[in-house]
Structure formats: structure tokens, C-alpha cells
Write a protein that holds these residues in place. Structure first.
Motif, PDB file in Angstrom:
ATOM      1  N   LYS A  22      39.682  36.825  62.889  1.00 49.57           N
ATOM      2  CA  LYS A  22      39.554  38.275  62.785  1.00 49.57           C
ATOM      3  C   LYS A  22      39.560  38.642  61.311  1.00 49.57           C
ATOM      4  O   LYS A  22      40.478  38.262  60.571  1.00 49.57           O
ATOM      5  CB  LYS A  22      40.700  38.984  63.495  1.00 49.57           C
ATOM      6  CG  LYS A  22      40.699  38.826  65.011  1.00 49.57           C
ATOM      7  CD  LYS A  22      41.857  39.589  65.638  1.00 49.57           C
ATOM      8  CE  LYS A  22      41.860  39.438  67.155  1.00 49.57           C
ATOM      9  NZ  LYS A  22      42.997  40.168  67.783  1.00 49.57           N
ATOM     10  N   SER A  23      38.550  39.366  60.881  1.00 54.65           N
ATOM     11  CA  SER A  23      38.445  39.779  59.481  1.00 54.65           C
ATOM     12  C   SER A  23      37.363  40.848  59.405  1.00 54.65           C
ATOM     13  O   SER A  23      36.930  41.378  60.432  1.00 54.65           O
ATOM     14  CB  SER A  23      38.101  38.585  58.593  1.00 54.65           C
ATOM     15  OG  SER A  23      38.216  38.920  57.231  1.00 54.65           O
ATOM     16  N   THR A  24      36.932  41.174  58.197  1.00 54.14           N
ATOM     17  CA  THR A  24      35.752  42.030  58.110  1.00 54.14           C
ATOM     18  C   THR A  24      34.546  41.188  58.531  1.00 54.14           C
ATOM     19  O   THR A  24      34.524  39.970  58.345  1.00 54.14           O
ATOM     20  CB  THR A  24      35.545  42.558  56.684  1.00 54.14           C
ATOM     21  OG1 THR A  24      35.244  41.464  55.805  1.00 54.14           O
ATOM     22  CG2 THR A  24      36.778  43.307  56.180  1.00 54.14           C
ATOM     23  N   SER A  25      33.572  41.856  59.083  1.00 55.75           N
ATOM     24  CA  SER A  25      32.377  41.133  59.541  1.00 55.75           C
ATOM     25  C   SER A  25      31.701  40.423  58.379  1.00 55.75           C
ATOM     26  O   SER A  25      31.208  39.292  58.526  1.00 55.75           O
ATOM     27  CB  SER A  25      31.404  42.113  60.199  1.00 55.75           C
ATOM     28  OG  SER A  25      32.001  42.724  61.325  1.00 55.75           O
ATOM     29  N   GLN A  26      31.682  41.062  57.215  1.00 54.06           N
ATOM     30  CA  GLN A  26      31.049  40.444  56.052  1.00 54.06           C
ATOM     31  C   GLN A  26      31.790  39.183  55.623  1.00 54.06           C
ATOM     32  O   GLN A  26      31.174  38.183  55.229  1.00 54.06           O
ATOM     33  CB  GLN A  26      30.971  41.441  54.897  1.00 54.06           C
ATOM     34  CG  GLN A  26      29.964  42.562  55.106  1.00 54.06           C
ATOM     35  CD  GLN A  26      29.705  43.369  53.843  1.00 54.06           C
ATOM     36  OE1 GLN A  26      30.142  42.992  52.756  1.00 54.06           O
ATOM     37  NE2 GLN A  26      28.992  44.472  53.987  1.00 54.06           N
TER      38      GLN A  26
END
Length: 285
Positions: free
Chosen positions: A91-95
Motif C-alpha cells: 500500500k502506497s501512492t500509486s506512483q
């Protein structure tokens, strides 16, 4: 052998250089169509039975890109996973996920292949005293990960590089003028430079082993390209003078026979130079 701190520096260099190579000035594909703060989740899907390796490395990559990245592991390095298993969720930013995807997959696919191959050797040798060793036959710039994978697979790391152990091989011996000259010059060099490095010497025949064991400073003799019969004779000659290591084209089908000769180690470049990447995939959830 190198320290854990030194090893971690090698890993950090791999991450930094790989992202420089792959991301450069920016991931324009992601920048063009995905908002900077958009959140994403992905899973690491195993598409081929294997010993999984590189999970901790994947965590380091994603947290290097964004310290807030969260990984939920469903396995640990060294576990046997089957096709269809999930190794982790990220889980993180999509980028961030997209920037780290290729590095993570490239590394884990190769590391898992190496760990799986190493595990095959360890299973063959499990009822013997012999340990399987890697070599310096690694991918330039990727050595730390490949040696990490060998350990995950149950193997033992040989020297990391030219600087952390002395290994006098055939060319060193020939260039130095012979076995005695090579060993004596090495002892002098270590004394002069106040270095505490273990010495391994390669032997090409039984006569060379007889010369090597006259020197009490040898840590291990590399019994290179010997037949089974001559390997047994070599082990008997060496006794408890120093450690023994067999090398030279040893395969899964011949490893047990060399181990039964009584050697302490078998080294195999095939652990790292002759594997096919395991099929893994990172998919959005």
C-alpha cells in the motif's frame, strides 16, 4: 567476509543505481495520468512454484521511494510458495508502486530462481557434512542480491569479492612461479600490509596438494576438477590440516558423490550464472 553494514551499503547502492537507471528524471507514464497523491494497493502474485526470495529487498525499495509505504507479508524469504500464492500486499501512492514495480520484480524473479536452485543443492547434500557455496560468477552490479538469495536458499556465501579473502588460483600460481612462491609471497604481503585474510589455494592435482599442505597458513584447499577417486585421495592427504572444497562443473547429479568423498564444501557458479527467472507479477488490487 564483509560485515552486515558493508553488505547493506551494497544493497543501498543497488537500489539507488537501479532507480537512477529506470526512473531517471521521472516516470512520465505515471506522471501523465495518475495524480501525485492518489493511493494504490498491489499484490505480488507467484506464478511458478519456487523458494521465494527478495521480500525484504522489496520492502526496502518501496520504503526508499516513500517511507510511508506499507507492506503486508504473506510469506517470508525462504518459504516454498506455489503458483497462485500471494507473497505480499503493498500500500502506497500509486506512483510509488509503479516506480518500484520493475526493480522489485527484476530482483525478486532472479533472487527466487537462485534461492530455488540453491535449495535443490541443499536438499541433495542434507545428509552429508558438505555445504554448498556460491562464487564470484555473478551479474555485475547485482552481486549482493545474488549472494543474499544463496543464503535464503540455504547455501553459504564464499568470499564476497577480491578484497575480503585471498584465493590463489592456477593463474596466480603460474604467474608467481609456482605454489611455494605464491604462498610465501602472499604471507609476506599480508604481514607487510598488516592484513588478516584467510588463504585458499587451488590444486590441480594430487602433487600440488602435497606441496600446499607443507604450508601451515592455509585456510582451505580448492580441489578443482578432480575425479571422485582423486577427490577421496585428496581429502585423505589433507586430513585435518585445513578445510576442503570441491569445484569444477559439479551438478545436482554429481554433488552427492563429491560430498561422499568427505569435502567440507562444494562451490558452484551455476547457482548464480545459470538460472532462469521465476515468474512473478505485481498486480493492482
Amino acid at each position: 567476509m564483509i560485515s552486515e553494514a558493508h553488505f547493506q551499503k551494497e544493497i543501498d547502492l543497488i537500489i539507488t543505481n537501479a532507480l537512477r537507471e529506470d526512473v531517471g528524471e521521472g516516470d512520465h507514464s505515471s506522471l501523465a495520468c495518475i495524480p501525485k497523491n492518489a493511493k494504490g494497493e498491489a499484490k505480488l502474485l507467484v506464478k511458478e512454484d519456487c523458494v521465494i526470495a527478495g521480500l525484504e529487498f522489496a520492502k526496502q525499495v518501496f520504503q526508499f521511494l516513500d517511507p510511508k509505504s506499507q507492506i503486508e507479508f504473506k510469506a517470508k524469504d525462504g518459504d516454498w510458495l506455489n503458483r497462485g500464492d500471494i507473497a505480499f500486499y503493498i500500500k502506497s501512492t500509486s506512483q510509488t508502486i509503479l516506480k518500484g514495480e520493475r526493480l522489485v520484480l527484476n530482483a525478486m524473479q532472479r533472487m527466487s530462481a537462485i534461492a530455488t536452485k540453491t535449495n535443490e543443492f541443499t536438499q541433495v547434500l542434507k545428509n552429508t557434512k558438505t555445504k554448498i557455496l556460491d562464487t564470484r560468477k555473478t551479474t555485475p552490479g547485482f552481486r549482493a542480491l545474488e549472494k543474499w538469495a544463496v543464503k535464503i536458499g540455504g547455501g553459504v556465501n564464499h568470499r564476497f569479492a577480491l578484497y575480503d579473502m585471498i584465493m590463489l588460483k592456477d593463474n596466480h600460481i603460474d604467474f608467481a612461479g609456482g605454489i611455494h612462491q605464491a604462498i610465501e609471497k602472499t604471507q609476506s604481503y599480508l604481514t607487510k600490509n598488516k592484513l588478516d585474510l584467510k588463504i585458499i589455494v587451488e590444486a590441480r592435482n594430487l602433487q600440488e596438494i602435497q606441496q600446499i599442505i607443507q604450508h601451515k597458513c592455509i585456510h582451505r584447499i580448492l580441489i578443482d576438477n578432480f575425479s571422485f577417486a582423486d577427490t577421496q585421495k585428496a581429502v585423505q592427504l589433507i586430513g585435518d590440516v585445513c578445510q576442503t572444497e570441491s569445484s569444477g562443473g559439479i551438478t545436482l547429479s554429481t554433488a552427492k558423490q563429491y560430498a561422499d568423498c568427505g569435502v567440507d564444501f562444494i562451490s558452484s557458479g551455476a547457482l548464480t550464472h545459470s538460472v532462469y527467472n521465476v515468474d512473478l507479477s505485481l498486480k493492482a488490487v
